[in-house]
Design a protein around this motif. Structure first.
Motif, PDB file in Angstrom:
ATOM      1  N   THR A 169      13.378 -36.689 -11.179  1.00  0.00           N
ATOM      2  CA  THR A 169      14.504 -36.293 -12.013  1.00  0.00           C
ATOM      3  C   THR A 169      15.637 -37.317 -11.934  1.00  0.00           C
ATOM      4  N   TYR A 170      15.859 -37.808 -10.726  1.00  0.00           N
ATOM      5  CA  TYR A 170      17.003 -38.708 -10.527  1.00  0.00           C
ATOM      6  C   TYR A 170      16.523 -40.082 -10.069  1.00  0.00           C
ATOM      7  N   THR A 171      16.936 -41.114 -10.792  1.00  0.00           N
ATOM      8  CA  THR A 171      16.585 -42.475 -10.379  1.00  0.00           C
ATOM      9  C   THR A 171      17.782 -43.390 -10.577  1.00  0.00           C
ATOM     10  N   VAL A 172      17.957 -44.321  -9.622  1.00  0.00           N
ATOM     11  CA  VAL A 172      19.021 -45.314  -9.755  1.00  0.00           C
ATOM     12  C   VAL A 172      18.698 -46.420  -8.763  1.00  0.00           C
ATOM     13  N   ALA A 173      19.231 -47.606  -8.990  1.00  0.00           N
ATOM     14  CA  ALA A 173      19.016 -48.664  -7.997  1.00  0.00           C
ATOM     15  C   ALA A 173      20.352 -49.241  -7.590  1.00  0.00           C
ATOM     16  N   TRP A 174      20.480 -49.435  -6.293  1.00  0.00           N
ATOM     17  CA  TRP A 174      21.644 -50.185  -5.815  1.00  0.00           C
ATOM     18  C   TRP A 174      21.215 -51.644  -5.717  1.00  0.00           C
ATOM     19  N   LEU A 175      22.104 -52.505  -6.155  1.00  0.00           N
ATOM     20  CA  LEU A 175      21.759 -53.909  -6.331  1.00  0.00           C
ATOM     21  C   LEU A 175      22.633 -54.818  -5.474  1.00  0.00           C
ATOM     22  N   ASP A 176      22.009 -55.826  -4.895  1.00  0.00           N
ATOM     23  CA  ASP A 176      22.803 -56.851  -4.231  1.00  0.00           C
ATOM     24  C   ASP A 176      22.740 -58.074  -5.117  1.00  0.00           C
ATOM     25  N   CYS A 177      23.791 -58.333  -5.876  1.00  0.00           N
ATOM     26  CA  CYS A 177      23.696 -59.500  -6.760  1.00  0.00           C
ATOM     27  C   CYS A 177      24.406 -60.703  -6.183  1.00  0.00           C
ATOM     28  N   LEU A 178      24.756 -60.656  -4.883  1.00  0.00           N
ATOM     29  CA  LEU A 178      25.474 -61.793  -4.297  1.00  0.00           C
ATOM     30  C   LEU A 178      24.619 -62.638  -3.367  1.00  0.00           C
ATOM     31  N   ASN A 179      23.587 -61.998  -2.781  1.00  0.00           N
ATOM     32  CA  ASN A 179      22.858 -62.705  -1.731  1.00  0.00           C
ATOM     33  C   ASN A 179      21.450 -63.160  -2.103  1.00  0.00           C
ATOM     34  N   GLY A 180      20.916 -62.632  -3.189  1.00  0.00           N
ATOM     35  CA  GLY A 180      19.543 -63.000  -3.533  1.00  0.00           C
ATOM     36  C   GLY A 180      19.467 -64.488  -3.836  1.00  0.00           C
ATOM     37  N   SER A 225      17.374 -66.145  -5.862  1.00  0.00           N
ATOM     38  CA  SER A 225      17.389 -66.202  -7.320  1.00  0.00           C
ATOM     39  C   SER A 225      16.960 -64.815  -7.720  1.00  0.00           C
ATOM     40  N   GLY A 226      17.303 -64.384  -8.889  1.00  0.00           N
ATOM     41  CA  GLY A 226      16.867 -63.037  -9.241  1.00  0.00           C
ATOM     42  C   GLY A 226      17.630 -62.006  -8.454  1.00  0.00           C
ATOM     43  N   VAL A 227      16.991 -60.908  -8.259  1.00  0.00           N
ATOM     44  CA  VAL A 227      17.708 -59.708  -7.917  1.00  0.00           C
ATOM     45  C   VAL A 227      17.011 -59.020  -6.748  1.00  0.00           C
ATOM     46  N   ARG A 228      17.773 -58.455  -5.810  1.00  0.00           N
ATOM     47  CA  ARG A 228      17.138 -57.616  -4.805  1.00  0.00           C
ATOM     48  C   ARG A 228      17.964 -56.357  -4.645  1.00  0.00           C
TER      49      ARG A 228
END
Lengths: 404, 239
Positions: free
Chosen positions: A178-189, A191-194
């Motif tokens: 029912t519930y989905t979301v992602a927390w993102l670290d866009c400063l340390n990856g 390249s791309g996203v983790r």
């Protein structure tokens, strides 16, 4: 409610920009109007005055075995604000936005008249008011649908991911959540996203209904020094990403930290100090994923941005609101400490990418979108003009309509 | 079940007090009929066992007399008087008729009602009236409001002495700044209290038979200070 001069009707003032502000106008607070007028557990509906907060609604609903059909990331919003911004939450892909669950409301105009609005009665006002940023009139009360629950807990799972492809793989595997979301670290990856993908359902395992407590911590206004900057954000992100040791983790969590992690600290925005921060939330259609990747690159290379960036996919459930924000695609949400012209120019560049990608920005979070961008994002803007109340406005509206 | 009479239910403090006393038999009076009815629905939805709502103009003395005479003697456990307006000091100074009306709302109508309701309160019951810290000392910034509240406090002091023989407690509630519709035009700061906190302080004070309640508690000490500032300094201050 009487508003004979130019006014704005406000609740919790939790919109991030100027959609809840009106320079040189009257700010009429709706918070005192917080009565629950009708509760029908058989019909699974509730009718309440629009000044009631989701916090107060939950305190009433949880012990009675109900949850809100849609909730944003803070429970301190008012019912009126939730309708005016057509708020969305972690369950958009299965439930749409809040406007999808509103059955009817009473709208008062500045000329003293009032109308009952629903999908079948005064339907044009109904559609203009949902997501209508408080411009059509004062919502006195609203009736909306409830979600029955057996437990106040959420069966939650957290899965680490190291690329956008991995995110999408987990996302398409999460349809039954029912519930989905992602927390993102866009400063340390590199390249791309983790980040960490979070998904959950109302628990069927634990049948207790426990209401949340009031927050214990409140940041005093005396902290003028910004504690959030590039360095602290990077460190926070590293710690947060690595606190989950395994690649995936299951837990039973109370609804409070699952839905409202930041509500635990009242006035967390003061961590940004006097210069403050700006939030950026956009949505980009799936067919323009390349643009989304460009956006992520731009943000990573800017070196700006803070912790707790949020990524989610919106589903295809359409809202009745003419100016509704969520549409099928990917949505990204970030806070940026305000560093002056550096930040302004980053926002201009991000807006540019969103415009070219046929995406949208969200008025509830916005301080910067250009008038032409607003009109492109919300082509229905002209349709709400006949329903706009002559005595209601906002600084946001004046900005995008280029009024004085 | 305790029988509780609340005057001024549309006050944020009174509304929260009622919400915290759902187990009592509530009789709620408010000037605006629609708003009073909305609050009754709210209380019933939240589980109030018994709520009666009555629209009432507290300055209509004839109606007040008729209403109180319809109440049985010694039948009410608690009375809470919680209505009032924040007097515009500047306007009162230039318009004595406005000042007179303000006194009627904030002082004389409350005196009148207290006089009538006295014999309807049970032994070991409570008469609780919301006055204000503003009544502790006359200040140039708000002495029309302050004197109405202060006058009421003095009246309650005498009534308390008289009613102690019947074991009826008279509670003088003195809030500082509270975040309610009355203060909507006043810029908020950290001193402002929430109405729900004030309401729960009132409930506790009723249980412990307190005479004078400062809410939140620190106002007792602030007003002690203010009362003792020597006049020649006080006159120069802008409070």
């Amino acid at each position: 409610m009487s508003f004979s001069e130019e006014s704005i009707i406000t609740g919790s003032h939790l919109s991030y920009g100027d959609s809840c502000l009106l320079n040189n106008g009257q700010d009429i607070s709706n918070l005192a109007n917080d009565c629950i007028l009708d509760f029908n557990p058989l019909e699974k509906t509730i009718t309440a005055q629009s000044g009631i907060t989701f916090d107060d609604l939950l305190k009433f609903l949880i012990p009675r075995g109900f949850f809100l059909p849609v909730t944003p990331g803070t429970k301190f919003v008012t019912l009126g604000g939730a309708i005016a911004n057509d708020v969305h939450g972690k369950n958009h892909h299965v439930a749409g936005s809040f406007g999808n669950h509103v059955l009817e409301f009473k709208l008062a105009k500045s000329d003293g008249t009032s109308l009952i609005c629903s999908a079948t009665e005064n339907a044009e006002y109904f559609r203009a008011t949902i997501g209508g940023l408080g411009l059509t009139g004062a919502i006195e009360w609203a009736k909306f649908k409830l979600l029955p629950i057996k437990s106040s807990s959420i069966d939650a799972e957290q899965i680490k991911f190291n690329s956008l492809d991995e995110f999408f793989a987990i996302n398409s595997d999460s349809k039954k959540y029912t519930y989905t979301v992602a927390w993102l670290d866009c400063l340390n990856g590199q390249s791309g996203v983790r980040g960490i993908y979070i998904r959950g359902n109302h628990s069927e395992k634990n049948n207790e209904l426990v209401t949340h407590n009031d927050p214990l911590i409140s940041i005093p206004e005396l902290t003028a020094m910004p504690l959030v900057n590039n360095l602290t954000s990077k460190i926070f992100n590293i710690l947060y990403y690595n606190k989950q040791v395994g690649s995936s983790l299951s837990a039973i969590q109370h609804y409070e930290p699952f839905f409202y992690p930041l509500d635990a600290i009242l006035n967390w925005n003061l961590f940004y100090g006097r210069p403050g921060f700006m939030q950026f939330q956009c949505m980009i259609p799936f067919e323009n994923l390349k643009s989304f990747e460009k956006l992520m690159d731009l943000i990573r290379n800017s070196g700006q941005g803070s912790f707790l960036s949020v990524l989610k996919t919106f589903g295809d459930i359409e809202s009745p609101g003419l100016l509704s924000f969520p549409e099928e695609g990917i949505t990204l949400c970030l806070d940026f400490p305000h560093l002056g012209e550096k930040t302004n120019s980053l926002f201009r560049a991000m807006e540019d990418i969103v415009v070219k990608a046929n995406g949208k920005m969200y008025p509830a979070k916005d301080q910067t979108m250009k008038p032409e961008s607003f009109k492109q994002f919300y082509p229905n803007w002209e349709k709400i003009l006949p329903y706009k109340d002559p005595n209601l406005s906002s600084s946001f509206w004046k900005r995008v309509m280029e009024e004085k | 079940m305790s029988k509780v009479l609340i005057l001024g239910i549309t006050s944020a403090i009174a509304k929260e007090f009622a919400r915290q006393n759902l187990d009592s038999e509530l009789i709620i009076l408010g000037r605006n009929e629609n708003r009073t009815n909305d609050i009754r629905k709210d209380l019933e939805n939240k589980g109030a066992k018994s709520v009666q709502s009555i629209a009432f103009d507290f300055c209509d003395f004839e109606s007040m007399k008729r209403y109180v005479s319809s109440i049985e003697d010694s039948s009410i456990d608690q009375v809470l008087i919680c209505f009032g307006t924040l007097t515009d000091q500047e306007r009162a100074e230039s318009d004595p008729d406005y000042a007179l009306k303000e006194y009627q709302i904030n002082f004389t109508s409350q005196m009148y009602f207290s006089n009538l309701i006295e014999q309807k309160i049970k032994e070991s019951g409570t008469l609780a009236v919301v006055t204000s810290v503003a009544g502790d000392r006359g200040r140039k910034s708000n002495y029309y409001y302050g004197s109405a509240k202060g006058g009421m406090s003095l009246f309650l002091e005498g009534l308390r002495a008289k009613l102690s023989a019947k074991n009826i407690n008279v509670l003088d509630i003195r809030p500082g700044f509270v975040d309610t519709p009355m203060t909507k035009d006043v810029p908020k700061n950290f001193l402002f209290a929430k109405p729900s906190k004030v309401a729960s302080d009132i409930s506790k004070a009723i249980i412990s038979n307190k005479a004078i309640l400062y809410t939140p508690f620190f106002w007792r000490w602030i007003m002690l200070l203010i009362r003792n500032i020597p006049r020649f300094i006080f006159h120069k201050m802008n409070i």
